[in-house]
Design a protein around this motif. Structure first.
Motif, PDB file in Angstrom:
ATOM      1  N   GLU A  42       0.827  -1.210   0.000  1.00 31.71           N
ATOM      2  CA  GLU A  42       0.000   0.000   0.000  1.00 31.71           C
ATOM      3  C   GLU A  42       0.859   1.258   0.000  1.00 31.71           C
ATOM      4  O   GLU A  42       0.534   2.242  -0.673  1.00 31.71           O
ATOM      5  CB  GLU A  42      -0.937  -0.019   1.207  1.00 31.71           C
ATOM      6  CG  GLU A  42      -2.034  -1.077   1.097  1.00 31.71           C
ATOM      7  CD  GLU A  42      -2.961  -1.114   2.290  1.00 31.71           C
ATOM      8  OE1 GLU A  42      -4.085  -1.628   2.161  1.00 31.71           O
ATOM      9  OE2 GLU A  42      -2.554  -0.632   3.374  1.00 31.71           O
ATOM     10  N   ARG A  53       2.008   2.002  -3.242  1.00 24.87           N
ATOM     11  CA  ARG A  53       0.852   2.275  -4.101  1.00 24.87           C
ATOM     12  C   ARG A  53       0.745   1.245  -5.231  1.00 24.87           C
ATOM     13  O   ARG A  53       0.619   1.586  -6.411  1.00 24.87           O
ATOM     14  CB  ARG A  53       0.893   3.710  -4.637  1.00 24.87           C
ATOM     15  CG  ARG A  53       0.994   4.754  -3.535  1.00 24.87           C
ATOM     16  CD  ARG A  53       0.950   6.164  -4.068  1.00 24.87           C
ATOM     17  NE  ARG A  53      -0.417   6.601  -4.330  1.00 24.87           N
ATOM     18  CZ  ARG A  53      -1.241   7.105  -3.404  1.00 24.87           C
ATOM     19  NH1 ARG A  53      -0.838   7.226  -2.152  1.00 24.87           N
ATOM     20  NH2 ARG A  53      -2.458   7.494  -3.725  1.00 24.87           N
ATOM     21  N   GLU A  90      -0.548  -1.049  -7.874  1.00 19.78           N
ATOM     22  CA  GLU A  90      -1.723  -0.869  -8.718  1.00 19.78           C
ATOM     23  C   GLU A  90      -2.433  -2.176  -9.049  1.00 19.78           C
ATOM     24  O   GLU A  90      -3.591  -2.159  -9.474  1.00 19.78           O
ATOM     25  CB  GLU A  90      -1.327  -0.158 -10.021  1.00 19.78           C
ATOM     26  CG  GLU A  90      -0.831   1.267  -9.802  1.00 19.78           C
ATOM     27  CD  GLU A  90      -0.499   1.969 -11.102  1.00 19.78           C
ATOM     28  OE1 GLU A  90      -0.586   1.308 -12.172  1.00 19.78           O
ATOM     29  OE2 GLU A  90      -0.168   3.161 -11.065  1.00 19.78           O
ATOM     30  N   ASP A 105     -11.538   8.097  -1.301  1.00 22.90           N
ATOM     31  CA  ASP A 105     -10.094   8.069  -1.518  1.00 22.90           C
ATOM     32  C   ASP A 105      -9.675   8.986  -2.663  1.00 22.90           C
ATOM     33  O   ASP A 105      -8.587   9.579  -2.634  1.00 22.90           O
ATOM     34  CB  ASP A 105      -9.632   6.633  -1.799  1.00 22.90           C
ATOM     35  CG  ASP A 105      -9.751   5.740  -0.574  1.00 22.90           C
ATOM     36  OD1 ASP A 105      -9.767   6.282   0.544  1.00 22.90           O
ATOM     37  OD2 ASP A 105      -9.835   4.504  -0.736  1.00 22.90           O
ATOM     38  N   SER A 157      -5.971   9.490  -1.059  1.00 19.13           N
ATOM     39  CA  SER A 157      -5.490   8.288  -0.382  1.00 19.13           C
ATOM     40  C   SER A 157      -5.298   7.146  -1.375  1.00 19.13           C
ATOM     41  O   SER A 157      -5.885   7.136  -2.461  1.00 19.13           O
ATOM     42  CB  SER A 157      -6.480   7.858   0.704  1.00 19.13           C
ATOM     43  OG  SER A 157      -6.641   8.868   1.671  1.00 19.13           O
ATOM     44  N   TYR A 158      -4.495   6.182  -0.961  1.00 19.53           N
ATOM     45  CA  TYR A 158      -4.236   5.027  -1.818  1.00 19.53           C
ATOM     46  C   TYR A 158      -5.494   4.192  -2.001  1.00 19.53           C
ATOM     47  O   TYR A 158      -6.241   3.943  -1.054  1.00 19.53           O
ATOM     48  CB  TYR A 158      -3.140   4.153  -1.197  1.00 19.53           C
ATOM     49  CG  TYR A 158      -3.028   2.786  -1.829  1.00 19.53           C
ATOM     50  CD1 TYR A 158      -2.423   2.622  -3.072  1.00 19.53           C
ATOM     51  CD2 TYR A 158      -3.545   1.660  -1.188  1.00 19.53           C
ATOM     52  CE1 TYR A 158      -2.329   1.371  -3.663  1.00 19.53           C
ATOM     53  CE2 TYR A 158      -3.450   0.405  -1.759  1.00 19.53           C
ATOM     54  CZ  TYR A 158      -2.840   0.265  -3.001  1.00 19.53           C
ATOM     55  OH  TYR A 158      -2.753  -0.980  -3.576  1.00 19.53           O
TER      56      TYR A 158
END
Length: 281
Positions: free
Chosen positions: A148, A151, A153, A204, A209-210
């Motif tokens: 996380e 990040r 994907e 988010d 946010s992630y």
């Protein structure tokens, strides 16, 4: 992230609903007796599912009591609990402790620090009882948190880490059902993580946010793809469940896995429909 694995009450027989509620109240009772008010605050529907599943699989007989509580002070309620309830209560505390620790480490949250300090001694006692399990859960969370922070994907990768955690939670015994329970938990965990990301996407996006679904959001088939992902992982989860010899409470468990887990998704779909109609007007 918890709270998605629950019943669909309208589709459940009343006798089964009262049984489910009795196990839920039983878990609440055990949490309070073992860990006080703070422990009681960690109560989740997800752990009630764990108690019902393992109780059914291992044919663990419950103790039956009728008690009043702070939520229902006027009338006594049925409560079912057993050794598996004790296990679920312990795991609730472990997960809550790690959640507080993560909040403190990542955000320097005062609430996280206070919660971590309040549960530290309790967590250490539980770790003495389940050293290997606590370490495996910790490693799953470390991998999840690292992904996380980077990040990640690929939602299949990051949801898999939470799936591994859920798989570990369902492993109550090292026996012939170990692989099946781990598979059930793995795909249920993936479902929870993906649905949580789907549920939180708008929030988010606004906060920055992630969220692993952000890269997919602008795809014109976003809703379709999310629905497909959730359906596929839940199909694997349900397939694993059907391999278990669960007889007692089978109707409740199927209600949860085939209908109840879709509650939040269905609510989100209704909300999206209302928003779209509002825009058209």
């Amino acid at each position: 992230m918890f709270g998605y694995v629950t019943i669909c009450k309208p589709e459940l027989k009343m006798k089964d609903y009262y049984t489910y509620r009795a196990y839920y109240c039983g878990l609440c009772k055990v949490l309070k007796e073992k860990y006080g008010f703070l422990g009681q605050m960690t109560l989740t529907y997800d752990m009630t599912f764990l108690v019902l599943l393992l109780t059914s699989l291992y044919e663990e007989k419950p103790t039956h009591e009728q008690n009043r509580c702070i939520v229902h002070p006027a009338k006594k309620h049925d409560m079912f609990f057993n050794e598996i309830t004790e296990y679920a209560a312990d795991m609730n505390i472990v997960l809550t402790y790690f959640h507080f620790a993560d909040d403190w480490q990542d955000e320097k949250s005062k609430v996280g620090l206070a919660g971590m300090r309040a549960l530290r001694k309790t967590y250490l006692k539980i770790r003495e009882k389940y050293p290997n399990k606590c370490e495996k859960i910790r490693r799953c969370l470390v991998r999840l948190q690292k992904a996380e922070k980077m990040r990640e994907e690929n939602i299949d990768v990051v949801s898999g880490y939470f799936g591994e955690l859920m798989g570990e939670l369902l492993l109550y015994k090292d026996d012939v059902w170990k692989k099946t329970l781990k598979r059930l938990g793995f795909y249920l965990g993936k479902y929870i993580y993906i649905l949580d990301a789907y549920d939180d996407l708008e929030k988010d996006r606004e906060s920055g946010s992630y969220n692993p679904l952000l890269t997919l959001y602008n795809d014109e088939r976003y809703e379709e793809k999310c629905g497909q992902m959730l359906t596929l992982v839940l199909a694997e989860c349900s397939s694993a469940f059907e391999k278990l010899p669960c007889i007692e409470y089978a109707d409740i468990l199927r209600n949860i896995l085939y209908v109840g887990v879709w509650n939040k998704y269905d609510d989100k779909q209704k909300q999206n429909t209302v928003n779209e109609e509002g825009i058209k007007e």
